[in-house]
Scaffold this motif. Structure first.
Motif: not given
Length: 935
Positions: A694-699, A703-706, A720-726
Motif C-alpha cells: 500500500m502507498e499508505n500502509p499505516w491505517p 489496525r493490526a497493532a490494535a 508497530l506503535y514505535l514505527d508509526y510514531l517515529n
C-alpha cells in the motif's frame, strides 16, 4: 342470332300431332322461293260423324264408286266424300297426290257439264269451290280464280267465301297487284273468319303492304305486329308454337327488322309498338333487329338496339340476354375494349343479390364468366403497369380486379381460389383491410379449398407487414394483439402446417420485446412441444422461455431453458446464429445459476447457495461471473457466520485468482473472518501482509497493532506503535490526537524506558487544542511521574562546596520537578492537585533541609562558620515557610475536595514542621447537614 326462334322450334317438336280439324292448310315455300311464287292447295271438308267402319274401308268403297260410276254427279260426290274422310281421319287414305291431280283433270268436264245443265243435287257453292280446286291442281290458275270470284259473287254468305277471297287475294299478290291483294286480305279479315285463315290473311296483308313500298310500311309494321299478337297471344305460347307457325313467326320478325332498319331502327319499333302495355314478345322484335344489324356488320347499330331496349324496359326479364348480346356483338366486331365495357355493364347490372337471383342459371354462369374475365384482365393490366413503373395506373387496375374477384367469389360459393386472387389484388392496390378480409374468407370459409392454408398465411404476412410498417396505412394499422389473434386462428385451423412453429416463435419474440411475459412464455412453450418445429424454431422458442423465466425470477426453470438453448446452439440444426451466440448463451446460463445462488442465500439455504455459486465455473470457466460466484460463495459463508469455511474459501480464492480485482477484497474479508472467529493475531498478520504494497500502509498497520493488542501480543504491537510514531505524525483532529496519545500511553505502560514517551505525551497534550478526559488524565499522571522523577533527581543532588554551583544544580532540578507538577495541575486539575501540592511542598521542604544540612566551607573560622550557618538558616527559612504554605493549602482542600492520601501526607509533614498546630490526634469524618439543621 335466333336463340328465341330456336326455342320455338324445340317447342314445336314437343307438341302432339295435329288431328285434321282445320278447314284448310297453307304450306309456304313448297312451290317457290318467294310469296309471289307460292301456290295454294284447297282441301274442303264437312264436319260429319264418322261411320262405324274404319276410314280406310270407307275410302276404298268411295274410291271404287268413283272409278266404276259413269254419272258425273256420282263421281263428284264420291270424290268430295273421299277428301272429307281423309281430312277428318288424318290418315293417308284414298287417292295419292299424283292420282288426285289426274282424277281432277278427268272430272273438270263433269263439273262443266253439271254447271251447263243448271241442275245439281248438292250445293253449287261447294261445286264452284271444287271446280276452282280442280283448275288449280291442273295448272289453270285464271280459271280457278274465275270460279272463286263466281262463288263470292253468287254465294256471298257461303262459309267458303273467306277461303275464296283469300285465294283471290293470293292470286293478286302473285300477280304483283299488292294493292288489290291488300284489299283482298282485308276483306278476308273483315269477313269475321277466325282461326288459321285469319292469321294467314293478316300475315299476307302485311306482306302486301310491305310490297307497296316505304309509304305503306307504317301500315305493314302495325299489321305484322298484329300477326305476332295473333300467333303469340300469351307468354306461355312462346314455348308452345306449332311447327307450321314457326317459319311464319320468324319471317314476321325478320320483315319487321328489315323495315325498322330502312327507317329509324329501334325508334321505328317503339313508334309501332306505341305507349300501350308491353307485349310479352316485343323483346323478340328488338332482338331480331339487333341480330339483323350484327349480321350486316353494323355492330354499333346492333349494340344501340340492345341498349335501347334495356333502357326502354329496365326491369324486363330478358334484359340479361340483350346485355349479353352487346358483348357478343362487340366480340364479333373484334372490339376488345368495348367487349370489356359491355361485360362490365352486364356485371354491374346484376351485381345486386336480388337481381342476380332472378337470372336463369345460364345467365348466372355468364355473369360469373364475365366477372372472371374482367378480373383477370385488370389484374394482368396492373401487373404490366407495375413492370412499367406506372404505379398509379396499376393501383386502379388492381382495385378493379379485387372488386370483380370478390363479387365473383360471393356468387361462386365463396370460391377460395378466387378470394385469394381478390386478396392479392387488394394487397397490390394498397387496400390492406379488404385484402385481409379476402384472405380470411379464402382460408376459413371457402369449402374444399386445397390451398386454404396459404391464404391464411397470406393474412398472417399482411398483418405482420402492417404491424412492422411495410404494409401500414391510415386505415390499416394492426397491432401485436391483432397479429397474435390471427396467428392463433391459423394455428387452430392448420395445426399440421409446418409454418406454425415459426409463427409461434416469432410471436414469442415479439411479446417478449413488448414486455408481456405471459404471452411470450405461452408461445415459446407452444413451439418447443411442437414436433414440426425445426432446430432454429426450437431455439427461438426455448430462448423466449428462458428469458421469461429469468425475468420472472424462476431461475431454476430458466436454467433448464437456457440449457436447451445451449444444446441447440452447439448443434448444427440452428441456422443464422450470430458469432458469439454460444458464448452469450453460456453467459446467460451462468447468470441464472448465479441468481439461484443469490436466492438460496436470501432464503438461508447456505449449502445450496454455495453449491450454485461454485458450479458456475463448470458452465463458464474462468469467466468474471464464475469468479464472482466463487467470491460470493465465501461472502455467503461469512454472512452465515460460518467463518472456518469462509476462511478456507477466501484463502483458496486468493490462491486461484491472485490477479483478479476481487482478490483485493479478500484480505479485508479474511480479517473480518479472523476477528469474528476469535483469531485477532491472524487478522493482524493478514493486515500487515496486505499493507505491504500500500502507498499508505499505516491505517492497516495501526489496525493490526490494535488486533495484536487484543491478542495480547504486546511486543508486535509496540513495534508497530514505535514505527508509526517515529514517522512524526501530527494530529489534525481530536480523534487523531486521542489515537496518538493512546499509542504513547500504551508504550509508557509496557516499555522499560518510557520517559521519552512520557515527555512526548505530556508535551503533546499541553500543546494540543484537542483533549479528552482520558488524555488529560494520562498526561497529568505522566507529568506527575516525570515530576516525581525530577524530584528524585533533585533529592539526590547534594549541596557541596562550592555551594553556589551545587545549589544551582539543585535549584534547576527543583524547577524541573516543579514545572512537571504545575503541568500536571493544569492537565489534571483537581484530580491531581493534592499530589501536586504535596510534591511541590516537599521540594521546598527538602531544599530548606538540605540547605541547613549543607557543609560549612573549611576555610572559615568558628565565628565565620556560625555566621555562615545563620545565613544558611536565613536562606532556608523562606523555603520551609513555602513548604508549610503549600502543605497548608493542601490541608485546606479538605473542605472543598474532601480528604485523600496526599492531604494526609501533607498533614504528617505539617505535624513535623509545626507540631503545635498539627501534631495532635484528629479523627476525620464526613458530615452531612440535616434537612432542618439550625432550624
Amino acid at each position: 342470332m335466333n336463340r328465341w326462334l330456336a326455342g320455338l322450334l324445340v317447342a314445336v317438336s314437343l307438341t302432339s300431332s295435329v288431328v285434321a280439324q282445320e278447314t284448310f292448310r297453307v304450306e309456304l315455300g313448297r312451290d317457290g322461293e318467294t310469296i309471289g311464287d307460292m301456290r295454294p292447295v284447297f282441301l274442303k271438308f264437312e264436319s260429319r260423324p264418322l261411320p262405324a267402319i274404319s276410314p280406310a274401308e270407307v275410302a276404298r268403297r268411295y274410291q271404287r264408286l268413283f272409278t266404276t260410276s259413269d254419272e258425273p254427279e256420282v263421281r263428284i260426290d264420291a270424290l268430295n266424300r273421299l277428301t272429307n274422310i281423309r281430312d277428318r281421319s288424318g290418315q293417308d287414305i284414298g287417292f295419292s297426290v299424283a292420282e288426285e291431280e289426274g282424277i281432277y283433270r278427268q272430272v273438270i268436264d263433269s263439273y262443266e257439264s253439271i254447271l251447263s245443265r243448271g241442275s245439281y243435287g248438292g250445293r253449287l257453292d261447294e261445286l264452284l269451290y271444287q271446280m276452282a280446286k280442280a283448275h288449280a291442281l291442273t295448272g289453270q290458275a285464271r280459271a280457278s280464280i274465275d270460279r272463286l270470284e263466281q262463288l263470292v259473287g253468287l254465294y256471298p254468305k257461303s262459309d267458303l267465301v273467306p277461303e275464296a277471297r283469300f285465294r283471290i287475294a293470293e292470286s293478286a299478290f302473285s300477280a304483283g297487284d299488292y294493292s288489290e291483294a291488300e284489299a283482298g286480305y282485308l276483306a278476308v279479315i273483315g269477313s269475321g273468319v277466325r282461326g288459321g285463315l285469319e292469321a294467314k290473311a293478316r300475315y299476307m296483308l302485311g306482306w302486301s303492304q310491305f310490297k307497296q313500298g316505304p309509304s305503306a310500311w307504317e301500315r305493314a309494321g302495325k299489321t305484322f305486329l298484329s300477326v305476332l299478337d295473333e300467333f303469340l297471344p300469351t307468354k306461355e305460347s312462346l314455348a308452345g308454337v306449332n311447327e307450321p307457325s314457326v317459319e311464319t313467326i320468324d319471317d314476321t320478325f325478320r320483315i319487321l327488322a328489315v323495315m325498322a332498319d330502312r327507317r329509324n331502327g329501334a325508334q321505328t319499333l317503339f313508334s309501332w309498338l306505341g305507349d300501350g302495355p308491353s307485349r310479352h314478345w316485343e323483346y323478340l322484335v328488338f332482338d331480331r333487329l339487333a341480330d339483323y344489324y350484327a349480321v350486316q356488320g353494323a355492330f354499333e347499330a346492333s349494340v344501340g338496339v340492345n341498349r335501347a331496349f334495356v333502357r326502354h324496359a329496365p326491369g324486363h326479364s330478358e334484359r340479361s340476354g340483350f346485355m349479353a348480346q352487346i358483348v357478343d356483338v362487340w366480340s364479333r366486331a373484334g372490339a376488345a375494349s368495348e367487349v370489356r365495357e359491355a361485360q362490365a355493364n352486364y356485371v354491374v347490372m346484376f351485381s345486386d343479390d336480388l337481381e342476380f337471383a332472378r337470372l336463369e342459371e345460364s345467365d348466372r354462369k355468364r355473369w360469373q364468366q364475365y366477372s372472371r374475365q374482367l378480373a383477370d384482365f385488370h389484374y394482368s393490366q396492373a401487373s404490366t403497369a407495375v413492370d412499367q413503373g406506372r404505379d398509379r395506373l396499376a393501383t386502379g387496375d388492381f382495385s378493379l380486379a379485387g372488386d370483380y374477384y370478390e363479387a365473383l367469389a360471393r356468387r361462386s360459393g365463396k370460391d377460395g381460389a378466387v378470394l385469394r386472387l381478390a386478396g392479392d389484388a387488394r394487397l397490390q392496390a394498397g387496400q390492406y383491410q379488404a385484402a385481409l378480409s379476402d384472405f380470411r374468407l379464402a382460408a376459413y370459409e371457402a369449402d374444399r379449398y386445397t390451398e386454404a392454408a396459404d391464404a391464411g398465411w397470406a393474412a398472417i404476412v399482411l398483418i405482420r407487414g402492417g404491424m412492422d410498417g411495410d404494409r401500414a396505412s391510415v386505415a390499416f394499422a394492426p397491432d401485436l394483439s391483432a397479429y397474435s389473434a390471427e396467428a392463433e386462428r391459423f394455428a387452430g385451423r392448420f395445426q399440421e402446417d409446418g409454418r406454425v412453429p415459426g409463427l409461434m416463435a416469432d410471436l414469442a419474440r415479439r411479446w417478449l420485446a413488448a414486455g408481456d411475459d405471459d404471452r411470450a412464455l405461452g408461445y415459446g412453450e407452444n413451439v418447443v412441444v411442437n414436433d414440426l418445429a425445426s432446430g432454429s424454431e426450437r431455439y427461438a422458442g426455448w430462448l423466449a422461455v428462458a428469458k421469461v423465466r429469468q425475468r420472472q425470477g424462476k431461475f431454476g426453470l430458466a436454467e433448464r431453458a437456457w440449457g436447451q438453448v445451449l444444446d441447440l446452439a452447439k448443434s448444427a440444426t440452428v441456422e443464422g446464429l450470430e458469432p458469439g451466440a454460444v458464448a452469450s448463451v453460456r453467459q446467460q446460463l451462468a447468470t441464472v445459476i448465479y441468481r439461484q445462488g443469490e436466492q438460496a442465500a436470501e432464503s438461508g439455504r447456505i449449502e445450496a447457495s454455495v453449491g450454485h455459486f461454485n458450479r458456475i465455473g463448470t458452465v463458464l470457466p474462468d469467466s468474471d461471473i464464475a469468479v464472482q460466484g466463487r467470491f460470493d460463495a465465501a461472502n455467503t459463508l461469512l454472512k452465515a457466520s460460518r467463518m472456518a469455511a469462509a476462511i478456507d474459501e477466501l484463502v483458496q480464492f486468493r490462491a486461484d485468482f491472485p490477479a483478479h480485482p476481487l482478490t483485493e477484497k479478500v484480505s479485508d474479508k479474511l480479517v473480518h473472518a479472523y476477528v469474528a472467529s476469535g483469531q485477532p493475531a491472524k487478522a493482524a498478520s493478514e493486515l500487515l501482509e496486505a499493507s505491504s504494497g500500500m502507498e499508505n500502509p499505516w491505517p492497516s498497520r495501526l489496525r493490526a497493532a490494535a488486533l495484536f493488542n487484543e491478542a495480547g501480543e504486546t511486543g508486535k504491537r509496540n513495534r508497530l506503535y514505535l514505527d508509526y510514531l517515529n514517522t512524526g505524525p501530527v494530529a489534525e483532529n481530536a480523534e487523531q490526537h486521542i489515537r496518538l496519545q493512546t499509542l504513547r500511553y500504551r508504550l509508557i505502560e509496557t516499555m522499560g524506558d518510557a520517559v521519552p514517551w512520557q515527555e512526548a505525551l505530556v508535551a503533546t497534550e499541553l500543546a494540543s487544542q484537542w483533549h479528552s478526559e482520558q488524555t488529560l488524565s494520562w498526561a497529568a499522571r505522566q507529568s506527575l511521574s516525570l515530576g516525581a522523577r525530577a524530584a528524585a533527581t533533585f533529592a539526590g543532588s547534594e549541596l557541596t562546596q562550592p555551594l553556589n554551583e551545587s545549589l544551582n544544580r539543585k535549584q534547576a532540578a527543583l524547577e524541573t520537578a516543579r514545572k512537571y507538577f504545575l503541568d500536571a495541575e493544569s492537565l489534571g486539575g483537581e484530580s491531581v492537585r493534592s499530589e501536586s501540592l504535596y510534591r511541590r511542598a516537599e521540594l521546598y521542604r527538602l531544599l530548606a533541609r538540605d540547605l541547613m544540612a549543607s557543609s560549612v566551607p573549611e576555610d572559615l573560622n568558628e565565628l565565620e562558620s556560625m555566621q555562615y550557618q545563620m545565613l544558611l538558616e536565613e536562606e532556608a527559612f523562606p523555603f520551609e515557610e513555602k513548604a508549610i504554605r503549600l502543605h497548608s493549602d493542601n490541608h485546606q482542600r479538605i473542605a472543598s475536595q474532601g480528604f485523600d492520601a496526599w492531604i494526609e501526607k501533607s498533614l504528617t509533614v505539617l505535624s513535623q514542621l509545626n507540631p503545635g498546630r498539627y501534631d495532635r490526634s484528629v479523627r476525620w469524618m464526613s458530615w452531612n447537614p440535616e434537612v432542618n439543621d439550625g432550624a
